[in-house]
Motif scaffolding. Structure first.
Motif, mmCIF file in Angstrom:
data_model
loop_
_atom_site.group_PDB
_atom_site.id
_atom_site.type_symbol
_atom_site.label_atom_id
_atom_site.label_comp_id
_atom_site.label_asym_id
_atom_site.label_seq_id
_atom_site.Cartn_x
_atom_site.Cartn_y
_atom_site.Cartn_z
ATOM 1 N N GLN A 168 -3.375 -25.956 19.282
ATOM 2 C CA GLN A 168 -2.453 -24.931 19.761
ATOM 3 C C GLN A 168 -2.203 -23.810 18.748
ATOM 4 O O GLN A 168 -1.885 -22.693 19.129
ATOM 5 N N PHE A 169 -2.309 -24.095 17.466
ATOM 6 C CA PHE A 169 -2.029 -23.033 16.498
ATOM 7 C C PHE A 169 -2.830 -23.222 15.218
ATOM 8 O O PHE A 169 -3.318 -24.314 14.900
ATOM 9 N N SER A 170 -2.955 -22.100 14.480
ATOM 10 C CA SER A 170 -3.652 -22.072 13.195
ATOM 11 C C SER A 170 -2.765 -21.383 12.165
ATOM 12 O O SER A 170 -1.826 -20.655 12.510
ATOM 13 N N LEU A 171 -3.085 -21.598 10.916
ATOM 14 C CA LEU A 171 -2.406 -20.919 9.823
ATOM 15 C C LEU A 171 -3.327 -19.858 9.235
ATOM 16 O O LEU A 171 -4.545 -20.053 9.161
ATOM 17 N N SER A 172 -2.732 -18.749 8.812
ATOM 18 C CA SER A 172 -3.527 -17.674 8.213
ATOM 19 C C SER A 172 -2.885 -17.209 6.914
ATOM 20 O O SER A 172 -1.657 -17.218 6.769
ATOM 21 N N PHE A 173 -3.747 -16.798 5.980
ATOM 22 C CA PHE A 173 -3.318 -16.230 4.708
ATOM 23 C C PHE A 173 -4.054 -14.907 4.532
ATOM 24 O O PHE A 173 -5.282 -14.855 4.603
ATOM 25 N N GLU A 174 -3.296 -13.860 4.284
ATOM 26 C CA GLU A 174 -3.879 -12.516 4.260
ATOM 27 C C GLU A 174 -3.358 -11.731 3.070
ATOM 28 O O GLU A 174 -2.204 -11.867 2.654
ATOM 29 N N ILE A 175 -4.217 -10.879 2.513
ATOM 30 C CA ILE A 175 -3.828 -9.963 1.453
ATOM 31 C C ILE A 175 -4.430 -8.594 1.737
ATOM 32 O O ILE A 175 -5.598 -8.494 2.124
ATOM 33 N N ASN A 176 -3.616 -7.546 1.589
ATOM 34 C CA ASN A 176 -4.058 -6.169 1.817
ATOM 35 C C ASN A 176 -3.618 -5.282 0.661
ATOM 36 O O ASN A 176 -2.536 -5.481 0.079
ATOM 37 N N TYR A 177 -4.454 -4.307 0.347
ATOM 38 C CA TYR A 177 -4.065 -3.272 -0.601
ATOM 39 C C TYR A 177 -3.781 -2.002 0.183
ATOM 40 O O TYR A 177 -4.627 -1.521 0.947
ATOM 41 N N LEU A 178 -2.569 -1.467 0.026
ATOM 42 C CA LEU A 178 -2.100 -0.325 0.807
ATOM 43 C C LEU A 178 -1.979 0.913 -0.081
ATOM 44 O O LEU A 178 -1.498 0.825 -1.216
ATOM 45 N N VAL A 179 -2.382 2.054 0.454
ATOM 46 C CA VAL A 179 -2.220 3.337 -0.229
ATOM 47 C C VAL A 179 -1.683 4.336 0.789
ATOM 48 O O VAL A 179 -2.388 4.705 1.739
ATOM 49 N N GLY A 180 -0.446 4.767 0.627
ATOM 50 C CA GLY A 180 0.148 5.706 1.581
ATOM 51 C C GLY A 180 1.229 6.549 0.939
ATOM 52 O O GLY A 180 1.754 6.222 -0.132
ATOM 53 N N THR A 181 1.560 7.648 1.588
ATOM 54 C CA THR A 181 2.634 8.530 1.132
ATOM 55 C C THR A 181 3.398 9.076 2.332
ATOM 56 O O THR A 181 2.880 9.099 3.449
ATOM 57 N N ALA A 182 4.607 9.513 2.069
ATOM 58 C CA ALA A 182 5.428 10.199 3.062
ATOM 59 C C ALA A 182 6.127 11.365 2.381
ATOM 60 O O ALA A 182 6.658 11.213 1.265
ATOM 61 N N LYS A 183 6.118 12.519 3.008
ATOM 62 C CA LYS A 183 6.821 13.670 2.444
ATOM 63 C C LYS A 183 8.314 13.361 2.325
ATOM 64 O O LYS A 183 8.930 12.847 3.266
ATOM 65 N N PHE A 184 8.885 13.689 1.163
ATOM 66 C CA PHE A 184 10.281 13.362 0.905
ATOM 67 C C PHE A 184 10.878 14.439 -0.010
ATOM 68 O O PHE A 184 11.232 14.181 -1.159
ATOM 69 N N PRO A 185 10.943 15.692 0.476
ATOM 70 C CA PRO A 185 11.427 16.784 -0.374
ATOM 71 C C PRO A 185 12.874 16.585 -0.814
ATOM 72 O O PRO A 185 13.717 16.119 -0.042
ATOM 73 N N LEU A 186 13.129 16.952 -2.069
ATOM 74 C CA LEU A 186 14.455 16.827 -2.673
ATOM 75 C C LEU A 186 14.950 18.196 -3.108
ATOM 76 O O LEU A 186 14.177 19.046 -3.545
ATOM 77 N N ASN A 187 16.243 18.387 -3.001
ATOM 78 C CA ASN A 187 16.844 19.594 -3.570
ATOM 79 C C ASN A 187 18.264 19.283 -4.011
ATOM 80 O O ASN A 187 18.851 18.285 -3.609
ATOM 81 N N GLY A 188 18.795 20.136 -4.852
ATOM 82 C CA GLY A 188 20.138 19.937 -5.394
ATOM 83 C C GLY A 188 20.199 20.422 -6.821
ATOM 84 O O GLY A 188 19.635 21.465 -7.166
ATOM 85 N N SER A 189 20.831 19.647 -7.672
ATOM 86 C CA SER A 189 20.988 20.054 -9.071
ATOM 87 C C SER A 189 21.264 18.827 -9.936
ATOM 88 O O SER A 189 21.584 17.759 -9.430
#
Length: 228
Positions: A168-189
């Motif tokens: 009925q079921f199995s076990l899994s083991f997984e590893i991933n290398y992720l590379v990502g970005t999201a724009k996150f502009p900052l302003n202030g002082s």
């Protein structure tokens, strides 16, 4: 918008459940220059998709992470301390899978792209102040910054090992290398200085700043069904 996105993902995974075995996984993310992050159980549903043939499949799913701390890119200064967090992050991969099935186990090679969106974002102003103080070579620094949140995208690659426990079921083991970005502009002082030279206020507009979504993802999952 967040609510509609979440409902849409649930609908897609439900529709795909008849096409391929499905699984519930617990995923852990170790970001570069950040803090160890964990899933919010049971909001991690991965390995949903379709088999194109005996050796190739398309998979998707989602994980909802509680991110303890993330770093940023493209600032005038750098630091190994996380500048964001804690927050919640929705992670949605889309991947091509090469499946190598044996009699007792399966080994998969995966690669593709992903979408992520962090919400309930916070700045770690304590780490920001320390980074600014080192950058300016000041004795003290205090920042007053605001940000604009955006969704992010990236690519990933990894491997997965799956072995059956019962019919009925199995076990899994997984590893991933992720590379990502999201724009996150900052302003202030920020304000600061030295005891000898006095204090000053500097206005900033870090329009190119980005969330750094780079690191290792480890997953432990339970696969339901008989397709593997």
């Amino acid at each position: 918008m967040k609510r509609f996105l979440f409902i849409g993902i649930l609908s897609l995974t439900t529709l795909a459940a008849d096409a391929q075995d499905v699984g519930l996984s617990f995923s852990y993310f170790i970001p570069r220059n950040g803090y160890f992050s964990t899933p919010i159980s049971p909001f991690s549903f991965r390995g949903v998709g379709v088999n194109l043939n005996k050796f190739i499949a398309l998979e998707t799913g989602f994980s909802l992470y509680r991110m303890s701390g993330m770093n940023m890119l493209d600032l005038p200064f750098s630091t190994k301390d996380p500048l964001l967090g804690p927050n919640f992050t929705l992670f949605v991969p889309a991947e091509l899978v090469l499946e190598f099935k044996g009699k007792q186990a399966e080994f998969d090679i995966k690669g593709g792209g992903f979408f992520f969106y962090g919400f309930d974002q916070k700045l770690n102003l304590g780490n920001f102040d320390r980074a600014i103080r080192q950058h300016e070579q000041w004795d003290v620094a205090n920042s007053d910054l605001s940000f604009k949140n955006n969704p992010g995208f990236g690519y990933h690659a990894g491997v997965e090992f799956t072995f059956p426990v019962t019919r009925q079921f199995s076990l899994s083991f997984e590893i991933n290398y992720l590379v990502g970005t999201a724009k996150f502009p900052l302003n202030g002082s920020y304000t600061g200085g030295t005891v000898l030279n006095g204090f000053e206020t500097v206005n900033v507009d870090y329009k190119d700043a980005k969330v750094d979504f780079t690191g290792l993802e480890f997953s432990i999952g339970v696969i339901f069904g008989s397709g593997r």
